[in-house]
Every structure is written in C-alpha cells, then in structure tokens.
Enzyme design. Structure first.
Site, PDB file in Angstrom:
ATOM      1  N   THR A 150       8.852  -0.124   4.705  1.00 16.95           N
ATOM      2  CA  THR A 150       8.311  -1.351   3.152  1.00 16.95           C
ATOM      3  C   THR A 150       7.908  -3.109   3.670  1.00 16.95           C
ATOM      4  O   THR A 150       8.891  -3.168   4.105  1.00 16.95           O
ATOM      5  CB  THR A 150       9.604  -1.300   1.732  1.00 16.95           C
ATOM      6  N   LYS A 152       8.195  -6.529   4.072  1.00 14.64           N
ATOM      7  CA  LYS A 152       8.637  -7.538   3.815  1.00 14.64           C
ATOM      8  C   LYS A 152       8.531  -8.495   4.559  1.00 14.64           C
ATOM      9  O   LYS A 152       7.933  -8.873   4.874  1.00 14.64           O
ATOM     10  CB  LYS A 152      10.862  -7.357   4.474  1.00 14.64           C
ATOM     11  N   LYS A 178       4.487   0.424   1.248  1.00 15.39           N
ATOM     12  CA  LYS A 178       5.125   0.775   0.300  1.00 15.39           C
ATOM     13  C   LYS A 178       5.298  -0.702  -0.126  1.00 15.39           C
ATOM     14  O   LYS A 178       5.285  -1.396   0.723  1.00 15.39           O
ATOM     15  CB  LYS A 178       6.784   1.140   0.099  1.00 15.39           C
ATOM     16  N   GLU A 181       9.579  -2.713  -4.838  1.00 13.50           N
ATOM     17  CA  GLU A 181       9.424  -2.416  -6.067  1.00 13.50           C
ATOM     18  C   GLU A 181       9.531  -3.439  -7.310  1.00 13.50           C
ATOM     19  O   GLU A 181       8.915  -3.535  -8.769  1.00 13.50           O
ATOM     20  CB  GLU A 181      10.938  -1.586  -6.887  1.00 13.50           C
ATOM     21  N   HIS A 271       9.928   5.000  -7.568  1.00  9.62           N
ATOM     22  CA  HIS A 271      11.025   3.925  -6.967  1.00  9.62           C
ATOM     23  C   HIS A 271      12.115   4.600  -7.753  1.00  9.62           C
ATOM     24  O   HIS A 271      11.512   3.927  -9.328  1.00  9.62           O
ATOM     25  CB  HIS A 271      10.485   3.144  -6.547  1.00  9.62           C
ATOM     26  N   HIS A 304      12.736   7.993  -4.078  1.00  6.27           N
ATOM     27  CA  HIS A 304      14.210   7.739  -3.632  1.00  6.27           C
ATOM     28  C   HIS A 304      14.958   8.231  -3.492  1.00  6.27           C
ATOM     29  O   HIS A 304      15.602   8.800  -4.913  1.00  6.27           O
ATOM     30  CB  HIS A 304      13.705   6.335  -3.745  1.00  6.27           C
TER      31      HIS A 304
END
EC number: 4.1.1.39
Length: 410
Positions: A150, A152, A178, A181, A271, A304
């Site tokens: 993911t 960041k 990814k 969300e 998600h 997930h």
C-alpha cells in the site's frame, strides 16, 4: 416461529445468531421473535396473514443452545425458506436477515455468527469476476503468494510522486501496489491524474522486469456512475486490476462493478474499510466470516482478511476458517474454527485472501506457512519503511518470499 422439530431443507438459508436476551426473557421467545421479525412476522397478528401461507414463508428458529462459559448467551439457529430472498442480491439478503431484528427490545445484543448459503441460492450470484486460477493465468505467476504494497503516506502525495513510489516498489520486485482505501479523488490528487501516472509507472516497471505488474486503482466514488467511469478509464489505460471498498461503497455498487470487471477482463481487489464497525464486538454485530461469504457472492477477486501476526486484530484458527471459506469449494462444519455450517460453494471461483496491516519482512515465514500459496501478502510500511528506500524494501520482501518458498519446496 420456534419449531424445535423442524428438519432443515437443502434449499434453506441457515443462520446462527449469538443472542443475549434481556433479563427475564426466555431464550425460546427471543429466538422466535428474531425469526419472525426477519421473515414474515410483525409485532401483532394482522388480517392479511390469512391471505398467504405462513407455514411456507416463515423463518423458523429450530434450535437453541447455550454458549459455553457465558452467562445468558445462546446460539439460535434460524432457517429461512429460499423464496424470501431475491436472486443474486446480497443487499436483499442482508436487509431480510439483519435488517430490523438487531434493534429488538427483547434482545440485549445480537450477533450473526454464520450463514449457510445453499447452492440453489449461491448459483444466482455472479461470484468473483475471475477467481484464483484465472488471475494466476493472467499474471503468469504460479507456486507462490503474490506480493503487494500500500502506497504511504496514504494522503497528501501529488500524482507524480505517487506514481514514482508505485514504480519503485514494482521495479524492486513486488507484483502489486495499492491505492489506500481513503484515496478516491481529493483536491491534492484527482483520480484521473493518479490513474495516468500510475499507468506510466506500471508499464515502465513491466518493461524493465519482464513480469506482469498491477496497481489496485481505487474506483470507489460517491455514485455508482462515477465508480464505473473510473473503472472504464482504468481499462482504457490497460490496467489489469481495480479496487473497491465494498462495505462503504455498498453491495449494490460492488456487484455492478463485479459484472463490469468480468465483462472487461479486469481483476477486482476488495478492501474491507468499515468492517470493524460491524464485526469487532464479541456479542453484537455480524462476524467477518459472514461478510466474507457475502463478498464472495457479490464479487471480488481479492479481499483483506486479517494477518494473524500484524497490528490489527485476528485470531489464527478463526482467521484460517474464513480464509478457507473464501478459497475452497467445500468447507466442513468445524466449531473450533467458528464454522457453524458446512458450506458448499459448488463451482463458484475462489477469492484470494489478502494479509495486510502492520506486517513486515520478519513475518514472512509465518505468513507463508499460515496462508499458503493462494494469498496476497501486503506490506505497506513494511516496504516503504525500509531505511534505504522503497525499491530496496521491495527487494527485501521479494527475496524473503523466494527464500521461504524455496525452503518449503526443498
């Protein structure tokens, strides 16, 4: 509505509720009231009951057992006739089963622990757009878990810097990156800009590594139309996979997106944002295994599913229980893993469970052992937190994975 001598039919939808009645309310009464309210009953007898066959359409509470080690807690088993539900609609199934009954005065708390979906009903759903096998064929990756990351910080990057982070991770050896969300289309990064820069990163990494790469482009939006617009744009760019938040976006939107993905060869990553609001309490809400089953019916290729080892909650046996419910065709009843009913999915494709949340490279041996090959292991901070940068972080994860797989195979 309490019928202890009822024999369940193969076509019934079976539910297991954990109920905590108010003091002084007998469990049989609470169970019957719940079965009535979530099927044909209402709070009084009405004239129009005579115009239908209640015996044919009513939900039946057919068994109640006390929960071991808990005071005044019971598992109530309720059977619903198939005719009470619209075909192919998870939305309608939940509206009927959990729509009203959770606010009931006679109950102090209520939790839906498990659902048995009969093949006669599950066959009316689209299911995962592609499933595990088709996904492996599309990606040409076999015999190991897939690696994700993911990006960041989840909010605040510009589209160009975001694309750069994606490129570094994929170039280092990950299979997927990814969108977080929360990343939809905010003022600092509009969705179309993000899609364009990410597509560039994707194809550059693909050309340099000779592997197929993907980035879960988050198509979640404020309206279904806007969501489909984003999915269409992703497909036009040649992206292999899009992403959706199925609980905040809703099952109706999710199933629409799943149909689009199947028709257009897109994989769909799901998600579960907001799941803990529904499933965190021990005695009230809906257990995640039910939400996972609902997702397999509504449509998604990844979901997930907790980690067992990271920063978020999840017990090992129970987590493995719903991981099997996501992947396997046939799952035996096993109360030790929280599986209350034998579930037969017949030939519905499986969903890849995604382990994500506070995991890093040291967890790799445990993760490969727990989740096996058919899974996606997602390291957010576990990749981008590497002291040398994103690409070395990705390399570290890939090397660790290859080492674990090699050790297992030898």
């Amino acid at each position: 509505y309490y019928t202890p001598d009822y024999d369940t039919k193969d076509t019934d939808i079976l539910a297991a509720f954990r109920m905590t009645p108010q003091p002084g309310v007998p469990p049989e009464e609470a169970g019957a009231a719940g079965a009535a309210e979530s099927s044909t009953g209402t709070w009084t007898t009405v004239w129009t009951d005579g115009l239908t066959s209640l015996d044919r359409y009513k939900g039946r509470c057919h068994d109640i057992e006390p929960v071991a080690g808990e005071v005044n807690q019971y598992i109530a088993y309720v059977a619903y006739p198939l005719d009470l539900f619209e075909e192919g609609s998870v939305t309608n199934m939940f509206t009927s089963i959990v729509g009203n009954v959770f606010g009931f005065k006679a109950l102090r708390a209520l939790r839906l622990e498990d659902l048995r979906i009969p093949p006669a009903y599950s066959k009316t759903f689209i299911g995962p757009p592609h499933g595990i096998q088709v996904e492996r064929d599309k990606l040409n990756k076999y015999g190991r878990p897939l690696l994700g990351c993911t990006i960041k910080p989840k909010l605040g990057l510009s589209a160009k810097n975001y694309g750069r982070a994606v490129y570094e991770c994929l170039r280092g050896g990950l299979d997927f990156t990814k969108d977080d969300e929360n990343v939809n289309s905010q003022p600092f990064m509009r969705w179309r800009d993000r899609f364009l820069f990410v597509a560039e990163a994707l194809f550059k990494a693909q050309a340099e590594t000779g592997e197929i790469k993907g980035h879960y482009l988050n198509a979640t939006a404020g309206t279904c139309e806007e969501m489909l617009k984003r999915a269409i744009f992703a497909r036009e760019l040649g992206a292999p996979i899009v992403m959706h938040d199925y609980l905040t976006g809703g099952f109706t939107a999710n199933t629409s997106l799943a149909f689009y993905c199947r028709d257009n060869g897109l994989l769909l990553h799901i998600h579960r944002a907001m799941h803990a609001v529904i499933d965190r309490q021990r005695n009230h809400g809906i257990h995640f295994r039910v939400l996972a089953k609902a997702l397999r019916m509504s449509g998604g290729d990844h979901i997930h599913a907790g980690t067992v080892v990271g920063k978020l909650e999840g017990e090992r046996e129970v987590t493995l229980g719903f991981v099997d419910l996501l992947r396997d065709d046939y799952i035996e009843k096993d109360r030790s893993r929280g599986i209350y009913f034998t579930q037969d999915w017949v030939s519905m494709p499986g969903v890849l469970p995604v382990a994500s949340g506070g995991i890093h490279v040291w967890h790799m041996p445990a993760l490969t052992e727990i989740f096996g090959d058919d899974s996606v292991l997602q390291f957010g901070g576990g990749t981008l937190g590497h002291p040398w940068g994103n690409a070395p972080g990705a390399v570290a994860n890939r090397v660790a994975l290859e080492a674990c797989v090699q050790a297992r195979n030898e």
